[in-house]
Every structure is written in C-alpha cells, then in structure tokens.
Enzyme design. Structure first.
Site, PDB file in Angstrom:
ATOM      1  N   GLY A 212       4.918  -3.051  -3.660  1.00 48.47           N
ATOM      2  CA  GLY A 212       4.104  -1.834  -3.697  1.00 48.47           C
ATOM      3  C   GLY A 212       3.026  -1.942  -4.758  1.00 48.47           C
ATOM      4  O   GLY A 212       2.728  -3.036  -5.228  1.00 48.47           O
ATOM      5  N   ASN A 213       2.448  -0.838  -5.127  1.00 46.50           N
ATOM      6  CA  ASN A 213       1.462  -0.837  -6.208  1.00 46.50           C
ATOM      7  C   ASN A 213       1.509   0.504  -6.938  1.00 46.50           C
ATOM      8  O   ASN A 213       2.248   1.399  -6.550  1.00 46.50           O
ATOM      9  CB  ASN A 213       0.057  -1.169  -5.677  1.00 46.50           C
TER      10      ASN A 213
END
Ligand code: CTP
Length: 412
Positions: A212-213
């Site tokens: 993810g980020n």
C-alpha cells in the site's frame, strides 16, 4: 457595496465572549446591507462585550441567547434555527467555544444551534496569541476542520492585550467577502457530474498482507465535498481509508485494489463531465496473491514478483469525450514541473495538480497542501501553503474556469 448580493440568504451569526465582539457589529451591518436575513445567537459571555439591543436593532430580529426568554418563558428552538440557516458564522469564536464545538459540548444556545446546523459553518477564531498557539486550540481547530467547518484564520497584528502575534479576528470586510464567495461559488457546478478517485490502493499479497502507500484520501475527500457543496453530483471511488463522506450528493464507491478502482472508474467516469484522479494508485501488484497466509517457517528470504497495474488516468484519458475536463495529480521529488507537464500530455489531462515532496506541509497525511496547477496552455499557477479544503476550492475554481471557456482547453 450597495448590491443586495445576499438577498434572501438566511445567516445565523454566532457571537461569543471576546473583545473582538465589537467587530461583529460591522459584520452584521455588512450582511444586512447586502440583503441577508441575520439571526444573532450570542453566548452569555458575549453579552458582556456587546449589548443585544445594538444587535437586535441592526438585525431587525430579537437576539437569541438562552434556551428560554426569561420573562415570557418562550422556548427558542435550536433545531428550527439550524434548519432555517443557509450558513452559520461564528465570529468571534473564543478558544472555549471552539473546544465545545469540537467536542459537542452543547451547554449553551450557540453550540446547540451549531450541532443542529444542516448547512455550512464558518468560524473566525479570536484570542490571545498564546491561547491560539496552544496545542489544544490547534487540535480543536483541526477537529472542526475535519468535521467540515471552514476556519477563517486569524490575522497577525497587535492584540487587545497589546501583545503582537496571531489571534486577532479577521477583519469584518474579509469575513464578509468569504461569506459572499461561499454563496456565489455555491452553484457553479450545479447538476454537473463529477467522478473522483481518492485514497491509496491495497495490492493483496496474502489474506493478511498487502502493498500500500501512505495516502490518507484527505485531498480527494476535500475535493468531493467542495464539488458537492457547489452543486455537483459526485461519484467518489476510494481505496481503503478511514474518512467519512458528509454531503448527501456524494455517492461513495469503496474499492481495494487498482484493478477494482479501474473497473469502478470505467463505470463512473463514463458520463462524467469532470474527472479528477487524486488516488495514489499502486503502480505494481503481486503477480499472484496467496489464498492462505504465507508462513515464515522454512524460508530464508522471499522475492515478490510484481506486475504492472493499469494506469487508470491514462485509460480514461485515452477515451476522453470532447468537453470533458480531466484533472490528475503529480507528487514529485525532482524536476517537478516538467514531470507534471509530461504526465498531462501522456495521460491526456487538462490540468495537473502538482505537489512537491520537498515542500513542508505538502503531500501525504497532512491537513495542508502546497500546490501548483499545470495547464495545457503551458501556464503554471503557484499557490501558497493552505488547508486541504482551501486547496480543493482553488482546484475547483480552476476547473470552473476551464469549463467556462475563459481558458483555452484543447480537446484531443
Ligand atoms: N494514476 C492512475 N493510475 C495509476 C497511476 C497513477 O490513475 N496506475 C493517476 C494518479 O491518480 C495521478 C496521476 O495518475 O492523478 C499521476 O500519478 P503518479 O503516481 O504521479 O504517476 P505515474 O504515472 O504513476 O508516474 P510515476 O512514475 O511518477 O509514479
């Protein structure tokens, strides 16, 4: 100024107990002269600073302060007031009132009316510089902003205490200008279909892990709320994030991965007149995701094979219909402006909103952002550091200008 720019608008003006209450008289006069119907709600402490007689004479309405009028026993309905108001403005707002609003402490008529207000709320803080700088005030203002309240930041200058710093209530003329701008801008996207991507994407590795980020989705949600406030019908396609949609004209579509986001985007962007790509889409995903948890035992290391994700903005851009405005974001660390201009061309966008990670207060997880807007005609507009809500308004002003044809938009 003689124009009745606010004719027929219902405004609740909340006044609390601060020296700046004397400035509320000027604000009230400006509102009434512009044709607004103003109901003043004042806290008991506010009455120590300014008399209700002045306020009711100017507004032409009895001032409300308590739940009941002492001599007649008449009950003032905060619910009715909340429904009546097209806008509630609290000026000045003391640290105490801000704290009560942030925490829903409805122990007076003003905060109770705030909790019942259905429409937009603006708050103009006024206090001494130490109180304004206190972490609790910062925290409470941030909470109010997250709750959708518009903060009219205090100006710096000499304070009533003779100290010099930030805390002085914004001048009545400037608050009035914000109120006018709110009502004027309100309808400039009326009935326009807007589709927005927001937040991060999660790319599944196994049932418990993902790539993810750090994107929080705050910028995309702020844009969605602002579009809806201005009358648009909004589809908000968001990756995993913990934010809530407030405006009833926003249809929220939750997705997890880039592939899911693309599928939703193909549907929602199909008849959108404005498309905004604010999502931080993962560029890669695991080549395969495991259906059972990957175990640590028996492995000394691990290599993940990644495959490229679809570029949602580029795919939608490739089939853009004439007249549609598409807006992308670019978060860059180097050669910011030329990279943004390249993305604009490559993805067939009309506008790229550029954040540089080098700017303090810009980018992921912040409540503020510092942007430049890169346009097709080569013009680049630089903006100062602002709250994400104000940034959303700047971006939408740019879109409205493009739609109006005042700026050249090249349909490709
Ligand atoms: N974008 C998208 N789908 C992707 C990647 C990006 O829709 N798979 C959109 C973003 O929402 C943003 C714009 O494209 O509006 C630019 O995103 P960015 O990550 O900066 O661009 P990339 O093309 O991925 O380039 P980079 O190599 O800089 O990551």
């Amino acid at each position: 100024m003689g124009n009745k720019t606010l004719s027929g608008r219902h405004i609740v003006l909340g006044i609390t107990g601060g020296i700046a209450a004397y400035k509320s008289v000027s604000l009230l006069r400006l509102l009434v002269k512009a044709g607004a119907e103003v109901q003043v709600v004042i806290t008991p402490a506010g009455k120590e600073f300014i008399t209700p007689v002045t306020l009711s004479a100017l507004s032409g309405r009895p001032v409300v302060s308590e739940f009941f009028t002492a001599n007649t026993g008449e009950w003032h309905s905060h619910v009715d007031l909340g429904l009546w108001a097209d806008l509630m403005v609290i000026a000045p707002a003391t640290a105490s009132t801000i704290a009560k609003m942030a925490n829903g402490v409805a122990d007076n008529m003003l905060v109770t009316t705030y909790l019942s207000a259905k429409e937009h709320v603006m708050v103009a803080p006024a206090m001494d510089l130490d109180m304004f700088a206190h972490p609790s005030t910062t925290r409470n203002l941030r909470q109010l902003e997250a709750d959708g309240v518009e903060i009219i930041a205090p100006a710096a200058g000499e304070l009533a205490s003779h100290l010099v710093g930030k805390g002085r209530m914004e001048e009545p003329e400037n608050i009035f200008a914000r109120i006018e701008a709110f009502f004027n801008s309100r309808e400039d996207l009326k009935g326009v279909r807007v589709a927005i991507t927001a937040g991060p994407t999660y790319e599944k590795i196994d049932p418990v892990r993902f790539i993810g980020n750090y994107s929080s989705g705050k910028m995309g949600f702020a844009i969605a709320e602002e579009c809806a406030r201005r009358g648009a019908d909004v589809s908000l396609i968001c990756g995993p994030c913990s934010l809530d949609v407030k405006h009833p004209s926003i249809k929220r579509i939750d997705v997890e991965s880039a592939v899911e986001m693309l599928e939703a985007a193909k549907r929602e962007f199909a008849d959108a007149e404005v498309g905004i790509f604010s999502a931080a889409v993962a560029d890669y995903r695991p080549a395969k995701s495991e259906s059972s948890k990957i175990k640590r035992e028996g492995t000394s290391g691990m290599t993940l094979e990644l495959v490229k994700n679809p570029d949602i903005a580029a795919e939608i851009g490739a089939s853009k219909k004439p007249g549609t405005i598409l807006v992308g974001f670019a978060l860059e660390t180097d050669n910011e402006k030329s990279n943004a201009a390249h993305k604009l061309e490559k993805k067939n966008l009309d506008m790229v909103v550029l954040n540089s990670l080098k700017d303090k207060g810009a980018g992921f997880r912040c409540d503020t952002n510092k942007i430049s807007i890169v346009l097709r005609d080569g013009e680049i507009l630089d903006f100062p550091l602002k709250s994400k809500r104000e940034v959303a308004a700047d971006i939408i002003d740019g879109i409205v200008e493009l739609r109006s044809g005042r700026r050249r938009v090249k349909d490709v």
